[in-house]
Design a protein around this motif. Structure first.
Motif, mmCIF file in Angstrom:
data_model
loop_
_atom_site.group_PDB
_atom_site.id
_atom_site.type_symbol
_atom_site.label_atom_id
_atom_site.label_comp_id
_atom_site.label_asym_id
_atom_site.label_seq_id
_atom_site.Cartn_x
_atom_site.Cartn_y
_atom_site.Cartn_z
ATOM 1 N N TYR A 13 -8.973 11.047 89.940
ATOM 2 C CA TYR A 13 -8.391 10.653 91.210
ATOM 3 C C TYR A 13 -9.248 11.197 92.344
ATOM 4 N N GLU A 14 -9.143 10.533 93.465
ATOM 5 C CA GLU A 14 -9.912 10.965 94.631
ATOM 6 C C GLU A 14 -9.665 12.434 94.939
ATOM 7 N N GLY A 15 -10.725 13.143 95.279
ATOM 8 C CA GLY A 15 -10.609 14.538 95.675
ATOM 9 C C GLY A 15 -10.693 15.528 94.533
ATOM 10 N N GLN A 16 -10.619 15.027 93.308
ATOM 11 C CA GLN A 16 -10.682 15.935 92.164
ATOM 12 C C GLN A 16 -12.133 16.230 91.780
ATOM 13 N N GLU A 17 -12.313 17.317 91.053
ATOM 14 C CA GLU A 17 -13.616 17.624 90.474
ATOM 15 C C GLU A 17 -13.692 16.975 89.093
ATOM 16 N N VAL A 18 -14.818 16.345 88.812
ATOM 17 C CA VAL A 18 -14.995 15.684 87.525
ATOM 18 C C VAL A 18 -16.129 16.365 86.761
ATOM 19 N N ASN A 19 -15.856 16.669 85.515
ATOM 20 C CA ASN A 19 -16.865 17.269 84.638
ATOM 21 C C ASN A 19 -17.114 16.343 83.448
ATOM 22 N N ILE A 20 -18.334 15.927 83.269
ATOM 23 C CA ILE A 20 -18.703 15.064 82.144
ATOM 24 C C ILE A 20 -19.669 15.844 81.265
ATOM 25 N N ARG A 68 -28.496 25.287 74.959
ATOM 26 C CA ARG A 68 -28.934 23.973 75.462
ATOM 27 C C ARG A 68 -28.470 22.808 74.594
ATOM 28 N N LYS A 69 -27.497 23.010 73.748
ATOM 29 C CA LYS A 69 -27.029 21.929 72.884
ATOM 30 C C LYS A 69 -26.032 21.010 73.580
ATOM 31 N N SER A 70 -25.693 21.343 74.797
ATOM 32 C CA SER A 70 -24.834 20.468 75.581
ATOM 33 C C SER A 70 -25.149 20.696 77.057
ATOM 34 N N SER A 71 -24.648 19.821 77.886
ATOM 35 C CA SER A 71 -24.774 20.004 79.329
ATOM 36 C C SER A 71 -23.571 19.354 79.986
ATOM 37 N N THR A 72 -23.205 19.851 81.148
ATOM 38 C CA THR A 72 -22.042 19.318 81.863
ATOM 39 C C THR A 72 -22.430 18.960 83.282
ATOM 40 N N LEU A 73 -22.214 17.702 83.620
ATOM 41 C CA LEU A 73 -22.412 17.224 84.988
ATOM 42 C C LEU A 73 -21.103 17.434 85.737
ATOM 43 N N SER A 74 -21.162 18.104 86.865
ATOM 44 C CA SER A 74 -19.969 18.368 87.654
ATOM 45 C C SER A 74 -20.082 17.668 89.000
ATOM 46 N N LEU A 75 -19.119 16.803 89.283
ATOM 47 C CA LEU A 75 -19.072 16.084 90.556
ATOM 48 C C LEU A 75 -17.902 16.629 91.379
ATOM 49 N N PRO A 76 -18.186 17.280 92.502
ATOM 50 C CA PRO A 76 -17.106 17.877 93.281
ATOM 51 C C PRO A 76 -16.387 16.840 94.141
ATOM 52 N N ARG A 77 -15.088 16.887 94.160
ATOM 53 C CA ARG A 77 -14.279 16.055 95.058
ATOM 54 C C ARG A 77 -14.751 14.594 95.050
ATOM 55 N N VAL A 78 -14.524 13.935 93.942
ATOM 56 C CA VAL A 78 -14.992 12.553 93.815
ATOM 57 C C VAL A 78 -14.231 11.628 94.763
ATOM 58 N N SER A 79 -14.902 10.531 95.099
ATOM 59 C CA SER A 79 -14.297 9.486 95.908
ATOM 60 C C SER A 79 -14.355 8.175 95.134
ATOM 61 N N LEU A 80 -13.720 7.154 95.670
ATOM 62 C CA LEU A 80 -13.691 5.857 94.988
ATOM 63 C C LEU A 80 -15.105 5.345 94.728
ATOM 64 N N SER A 81 -16.027 5.661 95.616
ATOM 65 C CA SER A 81 -17.401 5.167 95.480
ATOM 66 C C SER A 81 -18.175 5.854 94.367
#
Lengths: 110, 114
Positions: A13-20, A68-81
């Motif tokens: 949801y908008e405003g949340q942090e997303v970790n992939i 280094r067997k994994s990595s996490t992309l963190s997107l702070p405060r996601v928006s619809l875009s």
């Protein structure tokens, strides 16, 4: 050749942090980890690249544990875009092992 | 500066015909890549050029596919005797050198084989 495994899709949801998180158990010593973003009908766009520990830029952060067997992309405060497909890419210094996986389809809801 | 450009943006062809897709990389970039993306699928690596070295053709799906890079700059991907399963978006990317540098992608060519 380091194979990557990512979740097929994620919702947020908008405003949340997303970790992939991306798994790359066979990563080689000289491999870099790079994340790309792709919107529909467009080519991929570079987000962030790292080798170990943590990397941060104006768009995202990349966390890489010591093994280094994994990595996490963190997107702070996601928006619809930020709704897009995110690709984790692991490749050697000479680049000819850079291969894209299926990616993670992130959907950001209002 | 100018980014990676590709032409044509769209190509519709009949089964069995040959097609040529063109890629103009960013000036000064020594590495050039071709990828294919079918509808709803991830990127599939096709071929990689690095400077004047022999290209890495390990990703080409069949001998109907070939690519060349003239003068270390412009590249052409040729598909002979096209089949319907060749329908996809063909993406070209370039990077500065071979040190794991960022790949910059073009807008792609959407190929439709009828």
């Amino acid at each position: 050749l380091a194979k990557t495994t990512q979740p097929i899709s994620m919702d947020s949801y908008e405003g949340q942090e997303v970790n992939i998180t991306c798994s790359h158990n066979n990563i080689a010593t000289n491999d870099y980890i790079t994340w790309y973003q792709q919107f529909p009908s467009q080519g991929p766009r570079f987000i962030i690249q790292g080798y170990k520990t943590k990397v941060t830029n104006e768009v995202a952060s990349l966390f890489i544990p010591a093994d280094r067997k994994s990595s996490t992309l963190s997107l702070p405060r996601v928006s619809l875009s930020d709704t897009a497909v995110y690709y984790c890419l692991v490749g050697a210094l000479n680049n000819n092992d850079m291969r894209f996986g299926a990616g993670t389809r992130l959907t950001v809801k209002p | 500066g100018a980014g990676v450009s590709q032409s044509p943006s769209n190509k519709v062809t009949e089964k069995g015909k040959d097609v040529e897709l063109r890629c103009d990389p960013i000036s000064g970039h020594t590495a050039l890549y071709w990828y294919r993306q079918s509808l709803g699928q991830g990127l599939e690596f096709l071929i990689y050029f690095q400077g004047n070295s022999a290209p890495d053709k390990s990703g080409l799906p069949s001998d109907r596919f070939s690519a060349e890079r003239t003068g270390g700059s412009v590249s052409t991907l040729t598909i002979q005797r096209t089949q319907q399963e060749d329908s996809a978006v063909y993406l070209c990317a370039s990077s500065l050198d071979y040190t794991g540098d960022t790949q910059y992608f073009g807008p792609g060519t959407r190929l439709t084989v009828l």
